[in-house]
Write an enzyme that holds these catalytic residues in place. Structure first.
Site, short mmCIF file in Angstrom:
data_model
loop_
_atom_site.label_atom_id
_atom_site.label_comp_id
_atom_site.label_asym_id
_atom_site.label_seq_id
_atom_site.Cartn_x
_atom_site.Cartn_y
_atom_site.Cartn_z
N SER A 1 9.55 -0.42 0.42
CA SER A 1 9.55 -0.26 -1.04
C SER A 1 8.74 -1.39 -1.68
CB SER A 1 11.00 -0.31 -1.56
OG SER A 1 11.58 -1.58 -1.29
N ALA B 1 17.07 -7.32 3.92
CA ALA B 1 17.62 -8.22 2.90
C ALA B 1 17.56 -9.69 3.32
CB ALA B 1 19.06 -7.82 2.59
N HIS C 1 7.30 -4.45 3.78
CA HIS C 1 8.41 -3.82 3.07
C HIS C 1 8.04 -2.39 2.70
CE1 HIS C 1 10.58 -7.55 2.84
NE2 HIS C 1 9.44 -8.13 2.48
N ASP D 1 12.01 -20.68 8.95
CA ASP D 1 11.83 -21.78 9.91
C ASP D 1 11.44 -21.25 11.29
OD1 ASP D 1 12.44 -23.63 7.99
OD2 ASP D 1 14.45 -24.09 8.74
N TYR E 1 13.53 4.58 0.33
CA TYR E 1 12.98 4.36 1.68
C TYR E 1 12.49 5.62 2.38
CZ TYR E 1 15.43 -0.02 0.80
OH TYR E 1 15.88 -1.20 0.23
N HIS F 1 15.26 -12.19 1.48
CA HIS F 1 15.58 -12.88 0.22
C HIS F 1 16.60 -13.99 0.40
CE1 HIS F 1 13.60 -9.22 -0.97
NE2 HIS F 1 14.62 -8.48 -0.55
N ARG G 1 19.40 6.37 4.49
CA ARG G 1 19.76 5.30 3.55
C ARG G 1 18.89 5.37 2.31
NH1 ARG G 1 17.51 -0.83 4.29
NH2 ARG G 1 18.62 -1.74 2.54
N ASN H 1 9.73 -6.36 9.18
CA ASN H 1 10.47 -6.02 7.97
C ASN H 1 11.84 -6.69 8.07
OD1 ASN H 1 11.86 -5.00 5.82
ND2 ASN H 1 11.20 -2.88 6.11
N PRO I 1 18.18 -6.01 9.08
CA PRO I 1 19.43 -5.33 8.80
C PRO I 1 19.28 -4.06 7.99
CG PRO I 1 19.25 -7.35 7.52
CD PRO I 1 18.14 -7.37 8.53
N ASN I 2 20.06 -3.08 8.38
CA ASN I 2 20.19 -1.78 7.71
C ASN I 2 19.00 -0.85 7.91
OD1 ASN I 2 22.77 -2.40 6.52
ND2 ASN I 2 21.67 -3.82 5.20
N ARG J 1 15.20 -9.32 -5.43
CA ARG J 1 14.28 -8.94 -4.34
C ARG J 1 12.87 -9.52 -4.54
NH1 ARG J 1 17.26 -4.93 -1.64
NH2 ARG J 1 18.61 -3.83 -3.09
N ARG K 1 11.56 -3.83 -8.20
CA ARG K 1 13.00 -3.59 -8.09
C ARG K 1 13.79 -4.77 -8.69
NH1 ARG K 1 14.31 -1.73 -2.14
NH2 ARG K 1 16.30 -1.24 -3.19
N GLU L 1 4.51 -9.63 7.19
CA GLU L 1 5.75 -9.18 6.51
C GLU L 1 5.48 -7.80 5.91
OE1 GLU L 1 6.91 -11.91 3.45
OE2 GLU L 1 8.47 -10.58 2.66
C1 DQA Z 1 13.16 -3.73 2.31
C2 DQA Z 1 13.40 -4.34 0.92
C3 DQA Z 1 14.60 -5.27 0.93
O1 DQA Z 1 14.81 -5.80 -0.37
C4 DQA Z 1 15.85 -4.50 1.35
O2 DQA Z 1 16.95 -5.39 1.42
C5 DQA Z 1 15.65 -3.77 2.62
C6 DQA Z 1 14.41 -3.05 2.84
C7 DQA Z 1 12.01 -2.71 2.30
O3 DQA Z 1 11.55 -2.35 3.38
O4 DQA Z 1 11.61 -2.23 1.22
O5 DQA Z 1 16.55 -3.69 3.46
O6 DQA Z 1 12.78 -4.77 3.20
#
Ligand code: DQA
Length: 158
Positions: free
Chosen positions: A108, A82, A106, A92, A23, A85, A18, A79, A10-11, A117, A113, A104
């Site tokens: 950032s 959110a 990320h 699962d 990011y 978390h 953003r 990635n 998401p996002n 997170r 942070r 995995e």
């Molecule tokens: C993220 C870190 C997450 O905490 C955040 O909700 C994101 C981006 C990252 O790529 O740093 O959406 O996954």
């Protein structure tokens, strides 16, 4: 040619605009383009999916579990945004298609942070974790996936 999936939650469709201090300024389309080019260099076909929907991410992980078992996929760079978390369902899903390797990633450094997170439901199911390298992390994760999951890469000195 085996496939590598670059999966974004998401996002992450908002990358580039953003919270650029967290990011950066690179768009998701640019990230996906350089992952595809890197995949070509490494000898893999790269498929990219971004979704804001948890179930769509779960369905894609299941699909790659099937492709992995058929020898058609190497693994996934994920990635989860959110959902990292919050989502026991993603934990699962990854466990459910074991041994599909999921790295995995990320952008950032989540550990520098907010405390919410710092915990990841995905990490205990992940084959590896890349955190805090900006969008270069996707390439580092792809390299790590290849090195971890192919015999030829494992034989190469760092
Ligand atoms: C993220 C870190 C997450 O905490 C955040 O909700 C994101 C981006 C990252 O790529 O740093 O959406 O996954």
């Amino acid at each position: 040619m085996q496939k590598i999936l670059i999966l974004n939650g998401p996002n992450l469709n908002l990358l580039g605009t953003r919270e650029p201090a967290q990011y950066g300024h690179t768009s998701l389309a640019d990230v996906e383009a350089f992952c595809r080019a890197h995949g070509e260099r490494l000898g893999y076909e790269v498929e990219c999916l971004q979704s804001n929907w948890e179930g769509a991410l779960i369905d894609k992980i299941h699909e790659y579990g099937r492709l992995y078992r058929a020898g058609e996929a190497l693994g996934v760079v994920f990635n989860p945004g959110a959902y990292t978390h919050t989502s026991i369902a993603l934990h699962d899903a990854i466990k459910g298609v074991d041994p599909l390797p999921v790295i995995e990633c990320h952008i950032s450094n989540v550990h520098a942070r907010e405390t919410f997170r710092h915990h990841s439901w995905v990490s205990p199911a992940a084959a590896g974790i890349v955190v805090g390298f900006g969008v270069d992390g996707y390439l580092i994760a792809m390299d790590g996936l290849v090195r971890k999951c192919t015999n030829s890469a494992a034989r190469q000195a760092p």
